[in-house]
Enzyme design. Structure first.
Site, short mmCIF file in Angstrom:
data_model
loop_
_atom_site.label_atom_id
_atom_site.label_comp_id
_atom_site.label_asym_id
_atom_site.label_seq_id
_atom_site.Cartn_x
_atom_site.Cartn_y
_atom_site.Cartn_z
N HIS A 129 -8.46 -5.15 8.94
CA HIS A 129 -8.51 -3.68 8.88
C HIS A 129 -7.43 -3.05 9.77
O HIS A 129 -7.48 -3.19 10.98
CB HIS A 129 -9.91 -3.26 9.35
CG HIS A 129 -10.16 -1.79 9.29
ND1 HIS A 129 -10.67 -1.09 10.36
CD2 HIS A 129 -10.01 -0.90 8.29
CE1 HIS A 129 -10.82 0.16 10.03
NE2 HIS A 129 -10.43 0.32 8.77
N ASP B 252 -3.08 1.91 5.85
CA ASP B 252 -3.20 3.31 5.40
C ASP B 252 -1.80 3.91 5.21
O ASP B 252 -0.95 3.76 6.08
CB ASP B 252 -3.96 4.12 6.44
CG ASP B 252 -5.27 3.46 6.82
OD1 ASP B 252 -6.18 3.45 5.98
OD2 ASP B 252 -5.37 2.94 7.95
N HIS C 105 -2.91 5.80 10.11
CA HIS C 105 -4.25 6.18 9.67
C HIS C 105 -4.50 7.68 9.68
O HIS C 105 -4.93 8.26 8.68
CB HIS C 105 -5.31 5.49 10.53
CG HIS C 105 -6.70 5.85 10.15
ND1 HIS C 105 -7.37 6.94 10.69
CD2 HIS C 105 -7.56 5.30 9.26
CE1 HIS C 105 -8.57 7.02 10.16
NE2 HIS C 105 -8.71 6.04 9.28
N GLU D 102 -4.40 1.59 1.20
CA GLU D 102 -5.27 2.77 1.12
C GLU D 102 -4.41 4.03 1.15
O GLU D 102 -3.70 4.27 2.13
CB GLU D 102 -6.28 2.78 2.28
CG GLU D 102 -7.21 3.97 2.13
CD GLU D 102 -8.11 4.24 3.34
OE1 GLU D 102 -8.33 3.35 4.17
OE2 GLU D 102 -8.56 5.39 3.43
O1 G3P Z 1 -10.22 0.89 3.59
C1 G3P Z 1 -11.32 0.69 4.41
C2 G3P Z 1 -11.29 1.60 5.60
O2 G3P Z 1 -10.04 1.51 6.21
C3 G3P Z 1 -11.59 3.02 5.26
O3 G3P Z 1 -11.69 3.82 6.37
O4 G3P Z 1 -10.92 5.48 7.96
O5 G3P Z 1 -10.58 3.07 8.45
O6 G3P Z 1 -9.24 4.18 6.69
P1 G3P Z 1 -10.55 4.15 7.41
MG MG Z 2 -8.12 2.48 5.90
#
Ligand code: G3P
Ligand code: MG
Length: 243
Positions: A6, A35, A48, A108
């Protein structure tokens, strides 16, 4: 079951940086979640938040800086005990590195708070430039971005991302819209969702899963992947289970 890091190996290194991505690879992660947003000059960068304040030594919105300007900031703010200096990576820089690995990339698109018009086409073009169509999964909290990617490139894998309760019959929704995966927050995952996705042939990629008890539950449920801040421990645990 696959292990995706992540924002890279973000539990230990500055999130969404080349260091975090390389450390995830060294930890034997199967994939990386990152992201993506647009800069002022329509370059794709990996970060992010819509603002740079939390993760860099700068302030203000990503969309108000050019790539060259963003590159001046230090992105090693969180976890600066393991890494002193880093830049915000461009997606081009990342894909140029990842193309020589076996890693899957979960891209993402951060279009849920601020909609970056044209980001779907731009990201797809970059993926195609590096021939990585088979090694990426697109996801977004904005379902319109997911629909758009599928429309533009039906063979590329996409996942619907949800939070705050998720969607009860997510499997059916994903099937109806030709999505390949459902990406729920682990807090929202119910047995009904697991069963519904299975019935509809929709793979589950669950975030953010760091504890072994939950990892075991998802392994038993035949999830496709977990998205975790600490990829090394789940990899060792799963390798032992799968022996
Ligand atoms: O893609 C999974 C997760 O990353 C979604 O939440 O806020 O960490 O981008 P966030
Ligand atoms: Mg994410």
């Amino acid at each position: 079951m696959l292990v995706f890091a992540h924002r890279g190996y973000s539990g230990k290194y500055p999130e969404n940086t080349m260091t975090a991505f390389k450390k995830a690879h060294e930890a034997n992660a199967d994939g990386i979640e990152l992201d993506v947003q647009f800069t002022k000059d329509k370059q794709l960068v990996i970060i992010h938040d819509e603002k740079i304040d939390r993760t860099t030594n700068g302030t203000g919105y990503v969309k108000d800086y050019t790539l060259e300007e963003l590159k001046q900031f230090n992105a090693a703010k969180v976890h600066n005990e393991t890494c002193k200096e880093e830049t915000i990576p461009s997606l081009d820089e990342y894909l140029n590195w990842v193309k020589d690995t076996n890693l899957i990339t979960n891209i993402e698109l951060k279009t849920g708070v601020y909609y970056y018009s044209g980001i779907e086409e731009a990201t797809l073009n970059l993926v195609k430039k590096y021939n990585l169509e088979d090694k990426v999964i697109f996801s977004s909290f904005n379902p319109l971005s997911v629909v758009k990617i599928k429309e533009l490139a039906p063979d590329i894998k996409v996942g619907l991302l949800t939070e705050s309760g998720g969607i009860q019959n997510a499997g059916q929704l994903c099937k109806d819209f030709h999505f390949d995966y459902y990406h729920p927050d682990k807090k929202d995952l119910t047995q009904e969702t697991i069963d519904g996705c299975k019935e509809c042939g929709i793979g589950l990629n669950v975030w953010t899963v760091n504890d072994l008890e939950f990892i075991h539950k998802l392994y038993e449920a035949n999830a496709n992947a977990i998205i975790t801040n600490y990829p090394d421990i789940p990899k060792i645990y799963l390798n032992n289970l799968q022996k």
